[in-house]
Design a protein around this motif. Sequence first.
Motif, short mmCIF file in Angstrom:
data_model
loop_
_atom_site.label_atom_id
_atom_site.label_comp_id
_atom_site.label_asym_id
_atom_site.label_seq_id
_atom_site.Cartn_x
_atom_site.Cartn_y
_atom_site.Cartn_z
N GLN A 249 0.81 -1.22 0.00
CA GLN A 249 0.00 0.00 0.00
C GLN A 249 0.84 1.27 0.00
N VAL A 250 2.06 1.19 0.54
CA VAL A 250 2.96 2.36 0.54
C VAL A 250 4.33 1.93 0.06
N ASP A 251 5.06 2.89 -0.51
CA ASP A 251 6.42 2.60 -0.99
C ASP A 251 7.48 3.20 -0.08
N THR A 252 7.04 3.90 0.95
CA THR A 252 7.95 4.60 1.86
C THR A 252 7.70 4.05 3.26
N VAL A 253 8.74 3.99 4.09
CA VAL A 253 8.49 3.63 5.50
C VAL A 253 7.69 4.76 6.14
N ILE A 254 6.57 4.42 6.75
CA ILE A 254 5.74 5.45 7.40
C ILE A 254 5.82 5.25 8.91
N ASN A 255 6.30 6.28 9.61
CA ASN A 255 6.37 6.26 11.08
C ASN A 255 5.39 7.30 11.61
N ARG A 256 4.78 7.02 12.72
CA ARG A 256 3.93 8.05 13.33
C ARG A 256 4.80 8.94 14.21
N CYS A 257 4.63 10.24 14.09
CA CYS A 257 5.46 11.17 14.85
C CYS A 257 4.75 11.55 16.14
N ARG A 258 4.90 10.69 17.12
CA ARG A 258 4.34 10.98 18.44
C ARG A 258 5.26 10.35 19.48
N PRO A 259 5.16 10.79 20.74
CA PRO A 259 6.17 10.39 21.73
C PRO A 259 6.42 8.88 21.78
N LYS A 260 5.44 8.08 22.10
CA LYS A 260 5.67 6.66 21.98
C LYS A 260 4.33 5.95 21.94
N GLY A 261 4.34 4.78 21.43
CA GLY A 261 3.09 4.06 21.37
C GLY A 261 3.26 2.84 20.51
N ASP A 262 2.31 1.92 20.64
CA ASP A 262 2.36 0.73 19.80
C ASP A 262 1.86 1.09 18.41
N ALA A 263 2.05 0.18 17.49
CA ALA A 263 1.46 0.28 16.15
C ALA A 263 1.76 1.60 15.48
N ASP A 264 3.04 1.89 15.29
CA ASP A 264 3.32 3.18 14.69
C ASP A 264 4.29 3.14 13.51
N ILE A 265 4.53 1.96 12.93
CA ILE A 265 5.42 1.92 11.77
C ILE A 265 4.86 0.98 10.69
N ILE A 266 4.94 1.43 9.44
CA ILE A 266 4.59 0.59 8.29
C ILE A 266 5.84 0.48 7.42
N VAL A 267 6.27 -0.76 7.16
CA VAL A 267 7.48 -0.94 6.35
C VAL A 267 7.11 -1.67 5.06
N PRO A 268 7.36 -1.05 3.88
CA PRO A 268 7.15 -1.80 2.64
C PRO A 268 8.21 -2.89 2.54
N HIS A 269 7.79 -4.07 2.14
CA HIS A 269 8.75 -5.17 2.06
C HIS A 269 8.39 -6.02 0.85
N GLU A 270 9.26 -5.98 -0.17
CA GLU A 270 9.00 -6.71 -1.40
C GLU A 270 7.61 -6.36 -1.92
N THR A 271 6.72 -7.37 -2.09
CA THR A 271 5.40 -7.08 -2.66
C THR A 271 4.35 -6.76 -1.59
N THR A 272 4.76 -6.63 -0.34
CA THR A 272 3.81 -6.47 0.76
C THR A 272 4.17 -5.24 1.60
N VAL A 273 3.35 -4.94 2.62
CA VAL A 273 3.84 -4.08 3.69
C VAL A 273 3.69 -4.83 5.00
N ILE A 274 4.56 -4.47 5.96
CA ILE A 274 4.50 -5.09 7.30
C ILE A 274 4.12 -4.00 8.30
N LEU A 275 3.03 -4.26 9.03
CA LEU A 275 2.57 -3.33 10.04
C LEU A 275 3.16 -3.73 11.39
N GLY A 276 3.62 -2.77 12.16
CA GLY A 276 4.16 -3.14 13.47
C GLY A 276 4.25 -1.93 14.36
#
Length: 580
Positions: A249-276
């Motif tokens: 869904q995205v071609d760029t690593v997307i990080n949420r810009c907030r102090p801290k929290g779970d579920a704040d990074i999306i990493v494109p990986h080959e033909t997929t993205v990995i949510l974490g």
Amino acid sequence: MARDTEVLVLGGGSTGCGIARDLAMRGLDVTLLERGTLTDGTTGRMHGLLHSGGRYAVTDRRSARECIAENEILREIAGHCVEMTGGLFVKRPEDPDAYFEEKLAGCRECGIPARVLSGREARDREPHLAMDIDRAIEVPDGAIDPFRLCVANAMDAEAHGARIETHAEVIDVLREGDDVYGVEVRYEADPRDRIGSSGGRRVGATEEITAEYVVNATGAWAGSLAAMAGLEVAVRPSKGAMVVTNVRQVDTVINRCRPKGDADIIVPHETTVILGTTDEEVADPDDYAEERWEVDLLIDTLAELVPILREARTIRSFWGVRPLYEPPERETADPTDVTREFFLLDHADRDGVSGMASIVGGKFTTYRLMAERVADHVCTELGVRANCETASEQLPGSENLEALEDAMDDFGLRSPVARRSRQRLGSRTREVLTLDEPNPVLCGCEAVTRAEVRDAIDQSGPDLNAVRIRTRASMGNCQGGFCCHTLAHELYPEYDERTVGAAFDELYEERWKGQRHALWGEQLSQAALTYALHAATMNRDRDPATGDEHVEYAAFDGGSRDVDGGNDFDRGHDGENHGD
Ligand SMILES: Cc1cc2nc3c(=O)[nH]c(=O)nc-3n(C[C@H](O)[C@H](O)[C@H](O)COP(=O)(O)OP(=O)(O)OC[C@H]3O[C@@H](n4cnc5c(N)ncnc54)[C@H](O)[C@@H]3O)c2cc1C
């Protein structure tokens, strides 16, 4: 007393493989022992982010500086394992402005290239970003393939004379008085042995291996390994969940810009993205709950950044355990606050026991630096004068991109298949793809050709999960539904029918285990289709050749019992080597 080897490295994750490479390049005699396959631990279950350091630029500037330095080195020495996607720290209206400014200042102070984009500029780059993202910071994050990088380190260590033993579990540390002098190891079947080859080791056989020095690089398991030597290393294992979607869904690593929290990074990986990901301390890195709420949390929270994730087909979920550590005096209560720094524990200094050190904490991104520090220490202990060369010597397969382009032309391979093969094989492209026969695609989702599969079999033997890790075959959209059997077919007739059948089952079981947590909507239909293909068209639920009335298809029968119940989720981690 003469010892069997100079240095024993325990653990075949990124840290252990990096240490083995560094020491072997310095001319030391090294033996690495790994209880499973390479990457079997946390390295095979990470998020795939080559950190720019931006993530740590506010709270942990030392880690941030290490990350950007190593990020630049890995791009140079391991280009074929890295995709420089770039990264964005995106800010939603409710995320604090002050934190955005602190992040920007932190990046600049740590030497991390950082540029502010407006919400519109960020959406121009990533059209699926939410309309209310108001600002973003662009940083040099990337996506990295932990399997390829780890194997490249091990290959290079071997090329410099190291012995790499997988499926070799350390069951005791040998100690005489205050001196550690080796380990006792128990061997399981070695996938690199061929049927009928001589010298295959006996399953269950044990051996004592003595060494001048022992390095404990067993990550989240470093505490139990140290305990075998009567030492205490208080690792604080922290689990994290990740979810893989069916498309990118995205071609760029997307990080949420907030102090801290779970579920704040999306990493494109080959033909997929990995949510974490999540961050929760666990007592035992081999036994923890994998819970459905974690998967829901990742999807719901990250959909605030990229709304189409709500409709995404999630093809699998997986969990890993961080090998976090902090010196005993810190006693941080919240595991999310435990430092991501790494620590080299010299047991001579710390505990009065010579001949052994443990390396704990850290990140995949800084594995090379961790290895360099360990190798410096070992050389000092053994009185060896040799410099580290791992920052400048390219890893196998990464050198000379131009030569690769030439090779592509030579082979007439300009299709996406060729591009993917070339990315995976790096400088080995010509060697692997030079064939006198047709080279069909065996795994359509990941565009993996027969030549690559055969090359991986040559190197890994009949372990199709090792073939999967080397090539990505079966790791795409269909999760092996359309290719597990074609991969198994490549083993025959070199391997006998039983071996081929068992390899097929093991490969498919690995694929199935990760899908159980994501069975709804279209993914459920995909799983049902795969079942129909395997059970009906390949007789996997009944094998007339053996005369058996009913052969249990363990992969499906074992997993489908509790699709909607909680039991499979709560049963805990079962040793799968995830990572796609
Ligand atoms: C959810 C999650 C996401 C992450 N994402 C990222 C990321 O995006 N970027 C990043 O830079 N870092 C990330 N990390 C951190 C990174 O993955 C780890 O720090 C790193 O992989 C650890 O590598 P290691 O070699 O130290 O440990 P491991 O990879 O765990 O290696 C230790 C090895 O020791 C072996 N072993 C254990 N006991 C024995 C024994 N008795 N005998 C022989 N072998 C034994 C294990 O099988 C294992 O293979 C993430 C971690 C987690 C948990």
